[in-house]
Every structure is written in C-alpha cells, then in structure tokens.
Write a protein that holds these residues in place. Structure first.
Motif, mmCIF file in Angstrom:
data_model
loop_
_atom_site.group_PDB
_atom_site.id
_atom_site.type_symbol
_atom_site.label_atom_id
_atom_site.label_comp_id
_atom_site.label_asym_id
_atom_site.label_seq_id
_atom_site.Cartn_x
_atom_site.Cartn_y
_atom_site.Cartn_z
ATOM 1 N N MET A 1 -1.506 6.430 3.633
ATOM 2 C CA MET A 1 -2.804 5.612 3.353
ATOM 3 C C MET A 1 -2.620 4.169 3.323
ATOM 4 N N SER A 2 -3.831 3.406 3.946
ATOM 5 C CA SER A 2 -3.774 2.080 3.860
ATOM 6 C C SER A 2 -4.474 1.432 2.565
ATOM 7 N N ALA A 219 5.573 6.309 -7.530
ATOM 8 C CA ALA A 219 5.456 7.536 -7.296
ATOM 9 C C ALA A 219 3.872 7.551 -6.511
ATOM 10 N N ALA A 220 3.115 7.002 -6.860
ATOM 11 C CA ALA A 220 1.639 6.838 -6.343
ATOM 12 C C ALA A 220 1.526 6.101 -4.986
ATOM 13 N N ARG A 221 2.558 5.437 -4.448
ATOM 14 C CA ARG A 221 2.421 4.767 -3.219
ATOM 15 C C ARG A 221 1.729 5.597 -2.332
ATOM 16 N N GLY A 222 0.806 5.287 -1.583
ATOM 17 C CA GLY A 222 -0.031 6.157 -0.763
ATOM 18 C C GLY A 222 -1.155 6.963 -1.176
ATOM 19 N N TYR A 223 -1.361 6.950 -2.590
ATOM 20 C CA TYR A 223 -2.389 7.891 -3.243
ATOM 21 C C TYR A 223 -3.369 6.864 -3.641
ATOM 22 N N GLU A 224 -4.879 7.435 -3.532
ATOM 23 C CA GLU A 224 -5.838 6.456 -3.782
ATOM 24 C C GLU A 224 -6.625 6.837 -5.083
ATOM 25 N N ASP A 225 -6.323 8.071 -5.591
ATOM 26 C CA ASP A 225 -7.032 8.758 -6.793
ATOM 27 C C ASP A 225 -5.946 9.603 -7.542
ATOM 28 N N PHE A 226 -5.617 8.710 -8.791
ATOM 29 C CA PHE A 226 -4.448 9.393 -9.608
ATOM 30 C C PHE A 226 -4.548 9.041 -11.064
ATOM 31 N N VAL A 227 -3.736 9.903 -11.775
ATOM 32 C CA VAL A 227 -3.902 9.582 -13.272
ATOM 33 C C VAL A 227 -2.295 9.411 -13.419
#
Length: 411
Positions: A1-2, A219-227
C-alpha cells in the motif's frame, strides 16, 4: 500500500508548493526504502520522467542522494538509475529515556546507524529530571560530532515513557520516571552546543514512536491501521489510522496501558485501580512467576522457566495471555485494526503464548470474528522507539528537503 503522503496533490496549488511536495515524496521514498529506481520514483510522484530527473538532480546537488547504475538489468533498453540516500549528509540524534537505561544513536539519512551508546542508571530507581538532562546532553556531545565534512545536523528526537505534549515537547506526566510537567525539549535545546545548537529538539511518547518506527521500517510497513503494543515497566500503545499516527488533541492518545480491565485489581502507579499494565506489565508478570525482575525488564526468564516445567511461571504466562486477550478485545471493538504488533517485553510473551492469546481472544466478543486482524511480533525489537525518534527528528527535512536551514549545495 502506498503512503498517503505520497499521493500527488490536486487543484490550484502554487508551483513552488507542488515542487516541494514532489521533492518530499522522492526523498521520503529514498529515505525509507533505500535504493529506488528513478522509474519507481516517477510512478510515486505521478510526474513525467524529465521532471523526476530534475527533482533527483536537485536533491543530489544538495548532497542528500546519489545515483548509480544497477548491477543487474533484466529488461531491454537502458536501465533506470538507482537513487540512494547519502547517510553522512543529514544526521540526527535519537534518544530513548527508560527507567532502566538510556539509549542513544546517531542516525544518517536512510536510517543507517552511525554510532550508538547505552547508559545504565547510576543509582537504583528512576533518575531525576536534572540528572537525566545532564546525561542526555553528554550523550549528544559524545555521539554528535558528524564524521563527514559538510554533514548537516538535522534534529534531535527523544522517546519518553509518558504523556508528551506534542506542541512543545513538555513531558506532562511520566509516572514510571516520576516526572511531571518537565520541559524536556526546551531544556535540552538550551544546553546543546555546536554543531547541534539551534537544531529542533522533538519529544514523543515511546510507544507512539515505536509505532512510527515499525511503520517506517518494521512490521507495519504497508499497513494503514494498526496498534503497536509495548510493555516494559509500564504498558503503552501507538495507534495508526489511515496511514497516519493518532496523537489525540494534545498528543496524549494511546495510553492503552491505563485502560481499566479489572476494576477489582491492584492499584496502578497512575492512581487508578485495575489498569491493563497492572495485569500485563513485565514486572507484574515476573512477580506472578515468582522470579526476580530482570535488569532489562525482559521476560525471557519467565518464558524459559515455564518451558522447563515451572508451574508458577506457566500459570503466570497463561494469566497474561488471558488479560492480553481481554485488552485486545477492547481495542478491536473500538479501533478495528488490521494489525497488532507486540513490542518491548511483550515480544517474548507473544512468542510463547500466541496460541493461548488466539484461544482466549475467541471468547472476547464479536470484534475479532467480524473484523479479523493479524497479530505479529515487532520487527525492530527494543530499537523500535529509537527508530521512531530518529524518524520524528528527520520529519522536517523530509517534508521540505530544500527549505530554509537545509543542507547547502555541495560544491
């Protein structure tokens, strides 16, 4: 995801602002990715190839990037040049203030660690604010002399386990450090000597910066919604929504360790009763396992004891998995994240209890079944807040690479 920050702007925007935006997109992509082909940068900016070449040339003239020919090339035609960051050209100091230690790194553009140091506390218990300030000043002086001639000192970023007012870096409340209303950013900035005198000093909550680090390089590269969930002495969380951090009105969002999960539980350092950190804090888990608290507050000893058949340690892990599932169920119901990352001491717990967390999580209501999310261990381990502190310090340069105070052209 960009990254949403990479999306070209539309509408009637002044040409200078459009150029600044495109320069920002190019430098940000090179900074976080490393070697990037010029053709990939053209796709990221949405401009034509000649414009991309001009943007890269402007950044290269400032010494921030360099180009090289790819060593391998599979398609026909001339290979697209690779654009790489020049680590020594723009540098920041990243600091992490913890109860048990202070970590420091000098970081170059592109995330390369150029130097590092860790200080243990000189006395038992939290170190006072003035003493900590003196130690931070010494670390910047020790690590802060750029090795390369012509290097630009860009900023200082600090991660702190407490409430931080984002407008001015005031540490509003850090119960585990026993600090309240401490002007950390301003106080450190006043003490810094050249070449760091006058550079921006920015402060953030350690879990917020852990989330920023994982989003940029983990670990969250490419994620837009995370905790991002982290536990050491206390428990903190960093939140991202739509690809951007969620700081709250003053920067105090994400204090999920003080979410009440057990009203009949023990008293928390914050003054409330039954906070999540009173059930899953690393010291609490070690105590429940009947083991001494590790010097670095890690839970490796608890996990190893349980694996060796220690029943008390095994019960402590099982109780922790259950309380983790309760808290995660609450977060899922409110935030509906794509991903939850376990950082700090919780990395060890997740590794040992992931199956139980999943099993207990199935009983926490409909949030997980209706909006499933991924559980994952931190990719940056204990460096996540430091990485985030560096990214916070780099932010002004990345937003306006050739603006006032930026590196002058290389002659």
């Amino acid at each position: 995801m960009s990254d949403p920050q990479d999306q070209p702007r539309t509408g009637q925007v002044p040409q200078a602002e459009v150029r600044q935006h495109h320069l920002s997109v190019v430098l940000r992509r090179v900074h976080t990715t490393g070697a990037v082909s010029r053709s990939a940068l053209t796709r990221a900016t949405g401009v034509n190839r000649s414009t991309t070449a001009a943007l890269v040339a402007a950044l290269a003239e400032a010494g921030l990037v360099r180009e090289e020919t790819p060593r391998t090339h599979r398609s026909a035609g001339r290979p697209s040049p690779l654009v790489l960051p020049v680590a020594e050209r723009a540098q920041v100091i990243a600091l992490e203030v913890g109860v048990e230690r202070i970590r420091a790194e000098r970081v170059g553009l592109g995330g390369e660690v150029l130097a590092g140091r860790t200080l243990l506390p000189p006395v038992d218990g939290p170190t006072g604010f003035e003493q900590t300030l003196t130690r931070l000043t010494g670390l910047v002086e020790e690590l802060g002399e750029p090795a390369a001639e012509g290097a630009c000192c860009t900023g200082v970023g600090i991660a702190v386990p407490g409430l931080v007012r984002r407008t001015d870096g005031l540490v509003r409340f850090a119960p585990n450090l026993q600090w309240a209303d401490r002007p950390l950013a301003a106080a450190l900035a006043a003490r810094l000597a050249p070449p760091w005198a006058g550079v921006p000093v920015v402060v953030g909550n350690d879990a917020d910066l852990g989330a920023l680090g994982e989003h940029a390089r983990g670990a969250a590269r490419g994620y837009e919604d995370f905790v991002y969930l982290s536990a050491n002495v206390g428990v903190g969380g960093g939140l991202f929504c739509g690809g951007r951090p969620v700081p709250g009105r003053l920067g105090y969002a994400g204090e999920i360790g003080h979410m009440i999960v057990n009203p009949e539980g023990r008293r928390c350092r914050c003054g409330a009763r039954g906070c999540w950190e009173t059930e899953i804090g690393t010291d609490v888990i070690s105590e429940a396992a009947g083991l001494p608290v590790a010097e670095d507050h890690s839970l490796t000893g608890v996990v190893e004891a349980a694996a060796a058949g220690d029943e008390r340690a095994a019960r402590a892990l099982d109780d922790t998995a259950r309380w983790l599932a309760v808290g995660l169920g609450n977060l899922a119901a409110v935030l509906s994240p794509q991903l939850v990352i376990f950082g700090g001491g919780l990395q060890d717990i997740y590794q040992a209890t992931s199956d139980r967390i999943e099993r207990y999580g199935a009983t926490t209501g409909l949030a997980r079944s209706r909006a499933p999310y991924t559980l994952r261990r931190s990719a940056l381990a204990h460096r996540a807040p430091l990485v985030g502190a560096a990214e916070l310090a780099f932010a002004p340069l990345l937003a306006d690479p050739l603006g006032p105070g930026r590196p002058p052209p290389v002659r």
